[in-house]
Design an enzyme around this catalytic site. Structure first.
Site, PDB file in Angstrom:
ATOM      1  N   PHE A 273     -24.921  -5.389  -2.136  1.00 37.89           N
ATOM      2  CA  PHE A 273     -23.811  -4.556  -2.630  1.00 37.89           C
ATOM      3  C   PHE A 273     -23.836  -4.366  -4.134  1.00 37.89           C
ATOM      4  O   PHE A 273     -22.813  -4.246  -4.791  1.00 37.89           O
ATOM      5  CB  PHE A 273     -22.455  -5.098  -2.133  1.00 37.89           C
TER       6      PHE A 273
ATOM      7  N   LYS B 276      -9.838 -10.918   5.717  1.00 37.31           N
ATOM      8  CA  LYS B 276     -10.415  -9.602   6.003  1.00 37.31           C
ATOM      9  C   LYS B 276     -10.276  -8.655   4.802  1.00 37.31           C
ATOM     10  O   LYS B 276     -11.236  -8.020   4.357  1.00 37.31           O
ATOM     11  CB  LYS B 276      -9.727  -9.020   7.240  1.00 37.31           C
TER      12      LYS B 276
ATOM     13  N   CYS C 248     -13.455   1.971   6.189  1.00 38.03           N
ATOM     14  CA  CYS C 248     -12.863   0.662   5.870  1.00 38.03           C
ATOM     15  C   CYS C 248     -12.516   0.469   4.408  1.00 38.03           C
ATOM     16  O   CYS C 248     -11.355   0.218   4.081  1.00 38.03           O
ATOM     17  CB  CYS C 248     -13.812  -0.442   6.316  1.00 38.03           C
TER      18      CYS C 248
ATOM     19  N   THR D 116      -7.590  -4.257  11.743  1.00 35.18           N
ATOM     20  CA  THR D 116      -7.357  -4.740  10.379  1.00 35.18           C
ATOM     21  C   THR D 116      -5.892  -4.525  10.049  1.00 35.18           C
ATOM     22  O   THR D 116      -5.422  -3.383   9.986  1.00 35.18           O
ATOM     23  CB  THR D 116      -8.264  -3.980   9.399  1.00 35.18           C
TER      24      THR D 116
ATOM     25  N   ASP E   4      -7.511   2.520  27.163  1.00 33.02           N
ATOM     26  CA  ASP E   4      -7.129   3.469  26.116  1.00 33.02           C
ATOM     27  C   ASP E   4      -6.193   4.506  26.738  1.00 33.02           C
ATOM     28  O   ASP E   4      -6.333   4.850  27.912  1.00 33.02           O
ATOM     29  CB  ASP E   4      -8.379   4.162  25.563  1.00 33.02           C
TER      30      ASP E   4
HETATM   31  C1  UDX Z   1     -17.716  -2.266   5.638  1.00 33.73           C
HETATM   32  C2  UDX Z   1     -17.985  -3.782   5.604  1.00 33.73           C
HETATM   33  O1  UDX Z   1     -19.342  -4.006   5.184  1.00 33.73           O
HETATM   34  C3  UDX Z   1     -17.721  -4.409   6.946  1.00 33.73           C
HETATM   35  O2  UDX Z   1     -17.871  -5.814   6.867  1.00 33.73           O
HETATM   36  C4  UDX Z   1     -16.277  -4.077   7.369  1.00 33.73           C
HETATM   37  O3  UDX Z   1     -15.987  -4.591   8.639  1.00 33.73           O
HETATM   38  C5  UDX Z   1     -16.062  -2.565   7.360  1.00 33.73           C
HETATM   39  O4  UDX Z   1     -16.396  -2.038   6.064  1.00 33.73           O
HETATM   40  P1  UDX Z   1     -19.003  -0.090   6.482  1.00 33.73           P
HETATM   41  O5  UDX Z   1     -17.845   0.677   5.968  1.00 33.73           O
HETATM   42  O6  UDX Z   1     -19.540   0.237   7.830  1.00 33.73           O
HETATM   43  O7  UDX Z   1     -18.658  -1.660   6.524  1.00 33.73           O
HETATM   44  O8  UDX Z   1     -20.199   0.118   5.467  1.00 33.73           O
HETATM   45  P2  UDX Z   1     -20.999  -0.676   4.327  1.00 33.73           P
HETATM   46  O9  UDX Z   1     -22.425  -0.755   4.735  1.00 33.73           O
HETATM   47  O10 UDX Z   1     -20.339  -1.924   3.947  1.00 33.73           O
HETATM   48  O11 UDX Z   1     -20.901   0.407   3.131  1.00 33.73           O
HETATM   49  C6  UDX Z   1     -19.646   0.825   2.619  1.00 33.73           C
HETATM   50  C7  UDX Z   1     -19.792   1.854   1.508  1.00 33.73           C
HETATM   51  O12 UDX Z   1     -20.307   1.254   0.340  1.00 33.73           O
HETATM   52  C8  UDX Z   1     -20.738   3.000   1.818  1.00 33.73           C
HETATM   53  O13 UDX Z   1     -20.167   4.198   1.319  1.00 33.73           O
HETATM   54  C9  UDX Z   1     -22.009   2.643   1.080  1.00 33.73           C
HETATM   55  O14 UDX Z   1     -22.765   3.768   0.734  1.00 33.73           O
HETATM   56  C10 UDX Z   1     -21.426   1.978  -0.148  1.00 33.73           C
HETATM   57  N1  UDX Z   1     -22.334   1.018  -0.794  1.00 33.73           N
HETATM   58  C11 UDX Z   1     -22.664  -0.133  -0.162  1.00 33.73           C
HETATM   59  C12 UDX Z   1     -22.806   1.281  -2.075  1.00 33.73           C
HETATM   60  O15 UDX Z   1     -22.512   2.331  -2.673  1.00 33.73           O
HETATM   61  N2  UDX Z   1     -23.593   0.342  -2.679  1.00 33.73           N
HETATM   62  C13 UDX Z   1     -23.916  -0.826  -2.082  1.00 33.73           C
HETATM   63  O16 UDX Z   1     -24.613  -1.644  -2.719  1.00 33.73           O
HETATM   64  C14 UDX Z   1     -23.453  -1.067  -0.779  1.00 33.73           C
END
Ligand code: UDX
Length: 449
Positions: free
Chosen positions: A253, A208, A264, A122, A30
């Site tokens: 989800f 992705k 993300c 990404t 880095d």
């Molecule tokens: C996500 C993807 O899951 C992962 O595969 C990718 O590489 C990066 O983005 P992350 O951002 O760490 O991962 O969190 P994730 O657990 O997926 O939740 C994302 C958002 O969705 C959060 O704000 C969470 O609160 C919200 N969420 C998730 C909901 O509101 N409802 C759900 O049912 C699931």
């Protein structure tokens, strides 16, 4: 096998450490000297369960090291992973590829013999081809470099488990030789029979974005159904459960909440809509998702104001959870960053707690009274708002909370409490996608001293 990981951000650090756990020699590089210094001392710049222990273990085993010197990292390396940031550009939301291009150029100038350059960041469709051009232009005459796309699907808070037990590994390349190197790197996952999708770089890059956009769509879909449930007197949790039992839909989800956030989904959905526009294939569903999610975060503040009788002026609002989800200190694009300022704008005084994200959040949120104990947040509050479903908020002594509040009002944006119990405790209870529990003649229980 020896590999270099360029970029020690979230993806680079987790991936590099986990590759070392696979038995590969990994050197993480880095440009940020202070970050590398900290990592050398075993200090991990992010909160990720299990990461600190794993870094310590791999460093002790001599398989993981850190440097600012790319020349040193490139020595005898079989593959170089580019895991640098691709932030959205301020002007239009396109992924900014400056760091990826720069890394590709520097790597190409140093590569010797046969090297696979892997894009782990990404990146929009077409990036691997651009990287191919950059490395061809800058490589040494006798070096042979193949480019490969290998996106990550790590969730914050569960990144190590996701890396060690992924649903799939995606490898995008036209080169048989590069494919074999990547397969060798991921060989330990064959024991778990992890499916490997080997495809073109273009498909890999789209996989992705399409995956993240689909998940964001699923969340946004259930959030809108939740609105309908509220008006129609239905229960979104029953609706989601029954929907999820259909194997074609799946139960994950489908938890209605205050809108998705994080590093993300907001970034990737926006970037996908931009790619769609540029390529003349508008992604209208995802465009609608981006807008609906933005609107939802604002609507959440309005929901609190409505629950408080239409005004929060001079009211004390307690907030539980500011991270975008539990088990992370990340507040990037978190609903809290929209909800709290909107309530402050409307005249509320905010007292908040988060087990991990207070320090991060305090960089973005002003005039918040931070508490180290969640019970202190509820004390003398006119309303309590749960934004993040941390486990420690699931088992709070709600009768103690009820007794300490100015007005017993709970806006539960993650549906973690049972309405019947809230009714028994005398709460005005506002869940998501379910009937609200109202209280006749809601009055202040205590006088503020
Ligand atoms: C996500 C993807 O899951 C992962 O595969 C990718 O590489 C990066 O983005 P992350 O951002 O760490 O991962 O969190 P994730 O657990 O997926 O939740 C994302 C958002 O969705 C959060 O704000 C969470 O609160 C919200 N969420 C998730 C909901 O509101 N409802 C759900 O049912 C699931």
């Amino acid at each position: 096998m020896r590999l270099a990981m360029v970029g020690t951000g979230y993806v680079g650090l987790v991936s590099g450490t986990c590759f070392a756990e696979f038995g590969i020699d990994v050197i993480c590089v880095d440009k940020d000297a202070s970050k590398i210094e900290s990592l050398k001392k075993g200090e991990i710049p992010i909160f990720e369960p299990g990461l600190e222990d794993l870094v310590e273990k791999q460093v002790a085993a001599g398989r993981l090291s850190f440097t600012t010197d790319l020349t040193q990292a490139m020595k005898d390396t079989d593959a170089v992973f580019i895991a640098v940031g691709t932030p959205p550009r301020q002007d239009n939301g396109h992924a900014d590829l400056t760091y990826v291009h720069q890394a590709a150029k520097e790597v190409a100038q140093l590569a010797e013999g046969y090297t696979v350059v892997v894009t782990k960041s990404t990146v929009p469709v077409g990036t691997a081809r651009e990287v191919e051009k950059i490395v061809a232009e800058h490589k040494k005459p006798d070096a042979v470099i193949d480019v490969c796309s290998n996106p990550e699907f790590l969730r914050e808070g569960a990144a190590i488990v996701d890396f060690m037990r992924p649903d799939r590994v995606v490898i995008g390349t036209d080169s048989e030789r590069a494919k074999e190197v990547l397969k060798e790197i991921y060989r330990p996952l064959y024991i778990n029979e992890t499916p490997m999708v080997v495809t073109t770089p273009e498909s890999s890059e789209i996989i992705k974005y399409a995956s993240n956009a689909f998940l964001a769509t699923k969340i946004t879909f259930i959030n809108e159904i939740a609105n309908l449930c509220e008006v129609a007197g239905a229960n979104v949790q029953d609706v989601a459960r029954a929907m999820g039992l259909d194997g074609r839909i799946g139960s994950k989800f489908l938890h209605a909440g205050p809108g998705y956030g994080g590093s993300c989904f907001p970034k990737d959905t926006l970037a996908l809509t931009q790619t769609g526009q540029v390529m003349g294939t508008p992604q209208t569903i995802v465009e609608a998702v981006v807008k609906a999610n933005k609107d939802r975060q604002h609507q959440m503040a309005e929901r609190v104001i409505a629950a408080c009788g239409g005004s929060v002026k001079n009211m004390k609002i307690g907030v539980l959870g500011v991270a975008f989800k539990p088990n992370t200190d990340d507040v990037r694009d978190a609903p809290s960053l929209v909800i709290l300022p909107a309530l402050q704008e409307a005249g509320a005084k905010i007292s908040a707690h988060d087990p991990e994200a207070q320090e991060e959040a305090s960089k973005h949120l002003k005039d918040v009274t931070w508490q180290s104990d969640p019970y202190d947040v509820a004390k003398d509050a006119d309303a309590l708002v749960i934004i993040t479903e941390w486990n420690e908020y699931r088992a709070l002594d709600m009768s103690r909370i009820a007794g300490s509040m100015q007005v017993k009002r709970l806006i539960d944006m993650r549906n973690i409490y049972k309405p019947e119990i809230m009714r028994e405790l005398g709460f005005h209870y506002v869940p998501i996608g379910k009937p609200e529990i109202t209280v006749k003649n809601e009055t202040k229980l205590k006088q503020v001293s």
